[in-house]
Design a protein around this motif. Structure first.
Motif, PDB file in Angstrom:
ATOM      1  N   ASP A 187       0.822  -1.215   0.000  1.00 35.93           N
ATOM      2  CA  ASP A 187       0.000   0.000   0.000  1.00 35.93           C
ATOM      3  C   ASP A 187       0.851   1.258   0.000  1.00 35.93           C
ATOM      4  OD1 ASP A 187      -2.415   1.632   0.302  1.00 35.93           O
ATOM      5  OD2 ASP A 187      -1.748   1.906   2.379  1.00 35.93           O
ATOM      6  N   ALA A 188       1.685   1.413   1.015  1.00 33.31           N
ATOM      7  CA  ALA A 188       2.520   2.616   1.114  1.00 33.31           C
ATOM      8  C   ALA A 188       3.707   2.326   2.017  1.00 33.31           C
ATOM      9  CB  ALA A 188       1.713   3.783   1.670  1.00 33.31           C
ATOM     10  N   ASP A 196       1.504   1.225  -9.963  1.00 36.19           N
ATOM     11  CA  ASP A 196       1.898   2.637  -9.906  1.00 36.19           C
ATOM     12  C   ASP A 196       2.018   3.158  -8.483  1.00 36.19           C
ATOM     13  OD1 ASP A 196       1.784   3.341 -12.794  1.00 36.19           O
ATOM     14  OD2 ASP A 196      -0.304   2.744 -12.551  1.00 36.19           O
ATOM     15  N   SER A 197       3.037   3.980  -8.281  1.00 35.88           N
ATOM     16  CA  SER A 197       3.190   4.708  -7.023  1.00 35.88           C
ATOM     17  C   SER A 197       3.466   6.171  -7.321  1.00 35.88           C
ATOM     18  CB  SER A 197       4.357   4.146  -6.197  1.00 35.88           C
ATOM     19  OG  SER A 197       4.100   2.824  -5.794  1.00 35.88           O
ATOM     20  N   ILE A 198       2.958   7.041  -6.460  1.00 35.92           N
ATOM     21  CA  ILE A 198       3.382   8.436  -6.482  1.00 35.92           C
ATOM     22  C   ILE A 198       4.229   8.673  -5.240  1.00 35.92           C
ATOM     23  CG2 ILE A 198       1.422   9.240  -7.849  1.00 35.92           C
ATOM     24  CD1 ILE A 198       0.120  10.239  -5.306  1.00 35.92           C
ATOM     25  N   VAL A 199       5.160   9.598  -5.344  1.00 39.36           N
ATOM     26  CA  VAL A 199       6.129   9.838  -4.271  1.00 39.36           C
ATOM     27  C   VAL A 199       5.995  11.279  -3.806  1.00 39.36           C
ATOM     28  CG1 VAL A 199       8.550   9.736  -3.604  1.00 39.36           C
ATOM     29  CG2 VAL A 199       7.672   8.148  -5.342  1.00 39.36           C
ATOM     30  N   TYR A 200       5.698  11.453  -2.521  1.00 35.08           N
ATOM     31  CA  TYR A 200       5.487  12.794  -1.970  1.00 35.08           C
ATOM     32  C   TYR A 200       6.611  13.155  -1.012  1.00 35.08           C
ATOM     33  CZ  TYR A 200       3.254  16.704   0.507  1.00 35.08           C
ATOM     34  OH  TYR A 200       2.973  17.931   1.059  1.00 35.08           O
ATOM     35  N   PHE A 201       7.375  14.172  -1.360  1.00 32.43           N
ATOM     36  CA  PHE A 201       8.413  14.725  -0.493  1.00 32.43           C
ATOM     37  C   PHE A 201       7.743  15.822   0.346  1.00 32.43           C
ATOM     38  CE2 PHE A 201      10.373  13.169  -4.363  1.00 32.43           C
ATOM     39  CZ  PHE A 201      11.490  12.474  -3.931  1.00 32.43           C
ATOM     40  N   ALA A 202       7.378  15.491   1.583  1.00 37.70           N
ATOM     41  CA  ALA A 202       6.514  16.369   2.370  1.00 37.70           C
ATOM     42  C   ALA A 202       7.159  17.706   2.704  1.00 37.70           C
ATOM     43  CB  ALA A 202       6.089  15.652   3.657  1.00 37.70           C
ATOM     44  N   ASP A 260      13.703  14.991   5.317  1.00 42.33           N
ATOM     45  CA  ASP A 260      12.386  15.013   4.692  1.00 42.33           C
ATOM     46  C   ASP A 260      11.613  13.760   5.100  1.00 42.33           C
ATOM     47  OD1 ASP A 260      10.222  15.711   2.996  1.00 42.33           O
ATOM     48  OD2 ASP A 260      11.611  16.535   1.511  1.00 42.33           O
ATOM     49  N   ARG A 261      10.309  13.814   4.922  1.00 40.81           N
ATOM     50  CA  ARG A 261       9.443  12.646   5.109  1.00 40.81           C
ATOM     51  C   ARG A 261       8.898  12.301   3.725  1.00 40.81           C
ATOM     52  NH1 ARG A 261       4.011  12.621   5.937  1.00 40.81           N
ATOM     53  NH2 ARG A 261       4.071  14.831   6.457  1.00 40.81           N
ATOM     54  N   VAL A 262       9.330  11.170   3.197  1.00 39.82           N
ATOM     55  CA  VAL A 262       9.027  10.813   1.822  1.00 39.82           C
ATOM     56  C   VAL A 262       8.047   9.639   1.825  1.00 39.82           C
ATOM     57  CG1 VAL A 262       9.961  10.221  -0.439  1.00 39.82           C
ATOM     58  CG2 VAL A 262      11.382  11.492   1.208  1.00 39.82           C
ATOM     59  N   LYS A 263       6.813   9.895   1.398  1.00 38.13           N
ATOM     60  CA  LYS A 263       5.798   8.852   1.358  1.00 38.13           C
ATOM     61  C   LYS A 263       5.668   8.317  -0.057  1.00 38.13           C
ATOM     62  CE  LYS A 263       1.029   7.666   2.547  1.00 38.13           C
ATOM     63  NZ  LYS A 263      -0.254   8.116   3.134  1.00 38.13           N
ATOM     64  N   VAL A 264       5.780   7.004  -0.189  1.00 38.74           N
ATOM     65  CA  VAL A 264       5.607   6.333  -1.472  1.00 38.74           C
ATOM     66  C   VAL A 264       4.258   5.613  -1.408  1.00 38.74           C
ATOM     67  CG1 VAL A 264       6.619   4.762  -3.152  1.00 38.74           C
ATOM     68  CG2 VAL A 264       8.108   6.005  -1.564  1.00 38.74           C
ATOM     69  N   GLN A 265       3.300   6.088  -2.197  1.00 36.46           N
ATOM     70  CA  GLN A 265       1.914   5.632  -2.099  1.00 36.46           C
ATOM     71  C   GLN A 265       1.490   4.890  -3.360  1.00 36.46           C
ATOM     72  OE1 GLN A 265      -0.676   6.168   0.483  1.00 36.46           O
ATOM     73  NE2 GLN A 265      -1.479   4.540  -0.861  1.00 36.46           N
ATOM     74  N   HIS A 266       1.049   3.647  -3.195  1.00 34.12           N
ATOM     75  CA  HIS A 266       0.515   2.904  -4.334  1.00 34.12           C
ATOM     76  C   HIS A 266      -0.827   3.504  -4.735  1.00 34.12           C
ATOM     77  CE1 HIS A 266      -1.715  -0.784  -5.989  1.00 34.12           C
ATOM     78  NE2 HIS A 266      -0.804  -0.465  -6.894  1.00 34.12           N
ATOM     79  N   VAL A 267      -1.034   3.730  -6.036  1.00 31.53           N
ATOM     80  CA  VAL A 267      -2.276   4.333  -6.531  1.00 31.53           C
ATOM     81  C   VAL A 267      -2.892   3.517  -7.669  1.00 31.53           C
ATOM     82  CG1 VAL A 267      -1.746   6.693  -5.817  1.00 31.53           C
ATOM     83  CG2 VAL A 267      -0.970   5.877  -8.062  1.00 31.53           C
TER      84      VAL A 267
END
Length: 304
Positions: free
Chosen positions: A149-150, A173-179, A158-165
């Motif tokens: 999932d993530a 597919d995943s999107i990557v959010y550098f918070a 940084d807090r980097v979340k890798v989220q399956h979409v």
């Protein structure tokens, strides 16, 4: 847009091209870097856009383009930071985003991806849209860390979340959010300036693309920088515009499907005409893209 057309030609031909020919094709490619926000940079060359997070903990990379470009990519990264490359995230399995995995894995980087990415790169795949078979990747190219999932990295401040979409462009597919930097890497969920390629043979769907864009939009603020899988650096308003257009076109095609129109009748009706000058100049031509949307909706209809 011309760059995206060239990308498509390279991507399709490389699926079966001999190694020597592939290397020759990339001889003139330059890797350029662009500061995005904080310690995040975007690298462009041939294939998918790369994100790089630099800092004392080591370098963190999202996607890695094609194998013949690894040395050039490493040189570009070395110009941004001296710390070694520690992690590489694959946003999905396609070779223009994972081609450098083997080289970087052998150099000591840990490859991370959704579990469906590992499943696909480790087995033979067939991309229906291009009528091409893709051979399994060697062991050193496979993700060594997977998630369902993530997952989150606390890295370089940084807090980097890798989220399956997925399923969207593919089923991995995943999107990557550098918070802290407030940057989102979209992978191929977002082709900035073109109709997006939806790989139905890899589990993608037009409905999933729109849902994935909604997920990214919910994360993004007005000033969030957005790195698309292909195309120039973007922002929330631009992503929202494309999301709305995709939804509008999806609904047009869906209505035609509901009326019983055939695939060819829907294509001949030119439902995308209003937007073709802006989005239809890449390798996903209006007719090809309309056909993919039709096929996606028909498959969804059969599942329901």
């Amino acid at each position: 847009m011309r760059k995206l057309v060239r990308f498509a030609a390279v991507a399709i031909s490389l699926l079966t091209a001999p190694i020597a020919a592939a290397q020759d094709r990339f001889a003139g490619v330059e890797i350029t870097s662009e500061p995005v926000s904080g310690n995040v940079y975007m690298l462009k060359g041939a294939g998918g856009n790369i994100a790089v997070l630099v800092g004392e903990d080591g370098t963190f990379m999202v996607d890695d383009q094609y194998a013949p470009l690894t040395t050039k990519i490493q040189k570009a990264v070395a110009g941004l930071a001296q710390q070694p490359l520690r992690f590489v995230i694959n946003t999905h399995w396609h070779g223009d985003h994972t081609g450098g995995n083997e080289n970087l894995g052998k150099s000591g980087a840990l490859i991370v991806a959704h579990e469906n990415v590992r499943k696909r790169v480790s087995t033979e795949q067939f991309i229906e849209a291009f009528q091409r078979t893709v051979e399994p990747s060697p062991p050193d190219a496979l993700p060594v860390i997977t998630f369902t999932d993530a997952t989150t990295f606390y890295w370089n401040g940084d807090r980097v979340k890798v989220q399956h979409v997925g399923p969207a462009h593919t089923d991995g597919d995943s999107i990557v959010y550098f918070a802290e930097a407030d940057v989102i890497h979209m992978g191929d969920v977002y082709f900035n300036g073109n109709y997006p390629f939806i790989d139905l043979s890899s589990g993608g769907s037009v409905n999933g693309m729109i849902t994935a864009m909604d997920t990214a939009l919910a994360m993004a603020g007005e000033n969030t920088k957005i790195i698309p899988g292909h195309g120039p650096l973007s922002h929330r308003a631009e992503l929202q515009q494309q999301r709305n257009i995709l939804a509008e076109l999806r609904d047009k095609v869906k209505a035609m499907v509901g009326e019983g129109q055939t695939r060819q009748e829907v294509i001949d009706a030119k439902p995308t005409a209003e937007f073709d000058a802006q989005y239809g100049q890449g390798f996903m031509t209006p007719d090809i893209w309309t056909g993919i949307v039709y096929d996606s909706l028909m498959r969804s209809q059969k599942k329901s």
